[in-house]
Scaffold this active site. Structure first.
Site, PDB file in Angstrom:
ATOM      1  N   GLU A 108       0.817  -1.219   0.000  1.00  0.00           N
ATOM      2  CA  GLU A 108       0.000   0.000   0.000  1.00  0.00           C
ATOM      3  C   GLU A 108       0.848   1.264   0.000  1.00  0.00           C
ATOM      4  O   GLU A 108       0.382   2.341   0.388  1.00  0.00           O
ATOM      5  CB  GLU A 108      -0.955  -0.034   1.192  1.00  0.00           C
ATOM      6  N   GLY A 109       2.092   1.138  -0.447  1.00  0.00           N
ATOM      7  CA  GLY A 109       2.954   2.298  -0.533  1.00  0.00           C
ATOM      8  C   GLY A 109       4.337   1.899  -1.005  1.00  0.00           C
ATOM      9  O   GLY A 109       4.686   0.719  -1.052  1.00  0.00           O
TER      10      GLY A 109
END
Length: 286
Positions: A108-109
């Site tokens: 997620e990043g």
């Protein structure tokens, strides 16, 4: 299980955060590392596996830090994961003698640097193993996913648990075809993914604790039935998370019932089609 949150923590080994299941309050760290010894979970993992359940470890999460400097480092790290969690050997195996069934990439990043090399090397180790192993991912529903989209297009994943929540394309917008985009992911599975048999799961929140995307059990049942009937890539449902599902009047049971009912209906249709074809053949012979 979730999550492996940092691939290079103290002692150059990963760190894991399993919330209340295994933490610094009920487990110790392997000396000189930031890796928890959760070997007391081995018997539980094996019990689930004996019941036919695949148990995997998810890398990343909302605060995860799964980063590589280059392909060489990433490919070498595959052996670390293999030895710690899968079919290899190590004195610092977090789940002791339990051999997990694969890994999930919930990224997620950050950058995708090295991901393809890491997963390719890991798949080679898996293919030489003594049992079936899985590589899955949990992308956000906006397509293509910003943090693992390129990797999804380059590596043959077994399944993707698409997070249809906390986004404009979430389950709350199921009736809006400009937002709800399972069809897009179905198209990706059939025409873009290196594994054309990859399964696409509906990732759904198990309670209203999610920012957005939660729908009640009656609504999720309808969505499951329609999606399974219309998309051959449909694989099932992923819930976030089990604690919320239990607290929410066993939301998971409603989801399972919807899935089982659909399978029963499909089997009935297949059986009826077989009887119809048999009768046609008999009539032709007469």
């Amino acid at each position: 299980m979730a999550f492996l949150v940092d691939n290079y923590a103290e002692g150059n080994l990963p760190s894991i955060d399993l919330a209340n299941i295994c933490n610094s309050g009920n487990a110790n760290y392997f000396p000189g590392t930031g890796l928890l010894n959760c070997s007391f979970l081995a018997s539980d993992i094996k019990m689930c596996q004996s019941a036919g359940k695949a148990v995997t470890i998810s890398l990343g999460g909302g605060t995860g830090n799964i980063q590589f400097q280059n392909d060489s480092q990433a490919a070498a790290y595959a052996k670390t994961i293999w030895n710690l969690f899968l079919g290899g050997k190590s004195k610092t195996r977090p789940f002791g003698s339990a051999i997990l069934d694969g890994i999930d990439m919930d990224i997620e990043g950050g950058s995708q640097t090295g991901y393809v090399a890491f997963l390719t090397a890991l798949r080679k180790l898996m293919n030489r193993g003594k049992k079936k192993y899985y590589i899955t991912a949990a992308p956000q529903c906006p397509y293509p996913d910003a943090y693992i989209g390129n990797t999804l297009n380059a590596v043959g994943f077994d399944a993707v648990y698409v997070q249809f929540y906390n986004n404009y394309c979430g389950l709350q917008h199921y009736n809006n075809r400009n937002d709800w985009n399972f069809a897009t992911w179905d198209e990706w599975a059939k025409n873009v993914s290196p594994n054309r048999d990859v399964k696409v799961y509906i990732g759904a929140p198990a309670s209203s604790a999610a920012g957005s995307g939660y729908v009640n059990s009656k609504r999720i049942t309808s969505i499951i039935q329609h999606t399974q009937s219309n998309y051959s890539s449909f694989g099932g449902v992923m819930l976030w998370d089990v604690s919320d599902a239990y607290a929410n009047h066993r939301y998971d049971k409603a989801v399972k019932q919807a899935l089982v009912s659909d399978v029963d209906l499909l089997n009935k249709r297949t059986h009826n089609q077989y009887l119809s074809e048999t009768r046609d053949i008999t009539h032709d012979e007469d």
